[in-house]
Design a protein around this motif. Sequence first.
Motif, mmCIF file in Angstrom:
data_model
loop_
_atom_site.group_PDB
_atom_site.id
_atom_site.type_symbol
_atom_site.label_atom_id
_atom_site.label_comp_id
_atom_site.label_asym_id
_atom_site.label_seq_id
_atom_site.Cartn_x
_atom_site.Cartn_y
_atom_site.Cartn_z
ATOM 1 N N ALA A 1 -74.924 -28.163 -17.267
ATOM 2 C CA ALA A 1 -74.617 -29.253 -16.340
ATOM 3 C C ALA A 1 -73.487 -30.126 -16.881
ATOM 4 N N ILE A 2 -73.494 -30.381 -18.168
ATOM 5 C CA ILE A 2 -72.423 -31.177 -18.772
ATOM 6 C C ILE A 2 -71.092 -30.464 -18.613
ATOM 7 N N VAL A 3 -71.055 -29.185 -18.917
ATOM 8 C CA VAL A 3 -69.820 -28.411 -18.817
ATOM 9 C C VAL A 3 -69.340 -28.342 -17.369
ATOM 10 N N LEU A 4 -70.261 -28.128 -16.437
ATOM 11 C CA LEU A 4 -69.889 -28.051 -15.027
ATOM 12 C C LEU A 4 -69.304 -29.373 -14.531
ATOM 13 N N ALA A 5 -69.912 -30.487 -14.917
ATOM 14 C CA ALA A 5 -69.394 -31.786 -14.503
ATOM 15 C C ALA A 5 -68.009 -32.044 -15.106
ATOM 16 N N LEU A 6 -67.823 -31.643 -16.363
ATOM 17 C CA LEU A 6 -66.519 -31.840 -17.006
ATOM 18 C C LEU A 6 -65.441 -30.920 -16.451
ATOM 19 N N ALA A 7 -65.835 -29.860 -15.790
ATOM 20 C CA ALA A 7 -64.861 -28.961 -15.168
ATOM 21 C C ALA A 7 -64.247 -29.575 -13.917
ATOM 22 N N THR A 8 -64.899 -30.566 -13.335
ATOM 23 C CA THR A 8 -64.415 -31.169 -12.091
ATOM 24 C C THR A 8 -63.018 -31.768 -12.229
ATOM 25 N N PRO A 9 -62.763 -32.641 -13.202
ATOM 26 C CA PRO A 9 -61.401 -33.181 -13.313
ATOM 27 C C PRO A 9 -60.368 -32.111 -13.675
ATOM 28 N N VAL A 10 -60.787 -31.075 -14.372
ATOM 29 C CA VAL A 10 -59.861 -29.994 -14.706
ATOM 30 C C VAL A 10 -59.459 -29.262 -13.433
ATOM 31 N N MET A 11 -60.423 -29.023 -12.549
ATOM 32 C CA MET A 11 -60.093 -28.369 -11.288
ATOM 33 C C MET A 11 -59.102 -29.202 -10.481
ATOM 34 N N ILE A 12 -59.289 -30.515 -10.497
ATOM 35 C CA ILE A 12 -58.424 -31.397 -9.707
ATOM 36 C C ILE A 12 -57.038 -31.511 -10.328
ATOM 37 N N GLN A 13 -56.983 -31.809 -11.621
ATOM 38 C CA GLN A 13 -55.704 -32.108 -12.266
ATOM 39 C C GLN A 13 -54.900 -30.870 -12.648
ATOM 40 N N VAL A 14 -55.565 -29.847 -13.133
ATOM 41 C CA VAL A 14 -54.855 -28.673 -13.646
ATOM 42 C C VAL A 14 -54.653 -27.623 -12.562
ATOM 43 N N GLU A 15 -55.695 -27.340 -11.804
ATOM 44 C CA GLU A 15 -55.630 -26.269 -10.813
ATOM 45 C C GLU A 15 -55.240 -26.744 -9.423
ATOM 46 N N GLY A 16 -55.231 -28.048 -9.206
ATOM 47 C CA GLY A 16 -54.834 -28.581 -7.908
ATOM 48 C C GLY A 16 -55.846 -28.370 -6.798
ATOM 49 N N VAL A 17 -57.092 -28.207 -7.167
ATOM 50 C CA VAL A 17 -58.157 -28.063 -6.176
ATOM 51 C C VAL A 17 -58.380 -29.428 -5.530
ATOM 52 N N SER A 18 -58.632 -29.447 -4.236
ATOM 53 C CA SER A 18 -58.859 -30.728 -3.564
ATOM 54 C C SER A 18 -60.071 -31.438 -4.172
ATOM 55 N N THR A 19 -60.032 -32.742 -4.116
ATOM 56 C CA THR A 19 -61.078 -33.547 -4.748
ATOM 57 C C THR A 19 -62.458 -33.228 -4.168
#
Length: 112
Positions: free
Chosen positions: A13-31
């Motif tokens: 759960a910690i890793v999954l939550a921390l992946a959220t900003p990476v998806m937004i900032q690095v991969e450009g996934v919508s918020t």
Amino acid sequence: MRGMCAGVLFFEAIVLALATPVMIQVEGVSTGVALAWGVGLAALALVTAGLLRFPWAYALGWLVQVGAVAMGFLLPIAFFVGGVFAAIWATAWVLGRRIERDRAANPEFYAR
């Protein structure tokens, strides 16, 4: 088995939550999509960890593993990280079942 599997889900759960900003900032996934996948899966993992006293919750734990691997379509490294957590989950599940079976077969040994 419950303790090992709950521990895996907690750290996942910690890793999954921390992946959220990476998806937004690095991969450009919508918020919205990133929050739904990252925080949503993290919340599901935590809820599942709390529900592991019920046998059906282990199926929900497997669903979390599938979701974590599927997050790789949004964040490619998640294929690897999700796969690692799925392998750890499977190991905890198999070993936990083996330990429970051994405890049921040898109660006098574990009574010490």
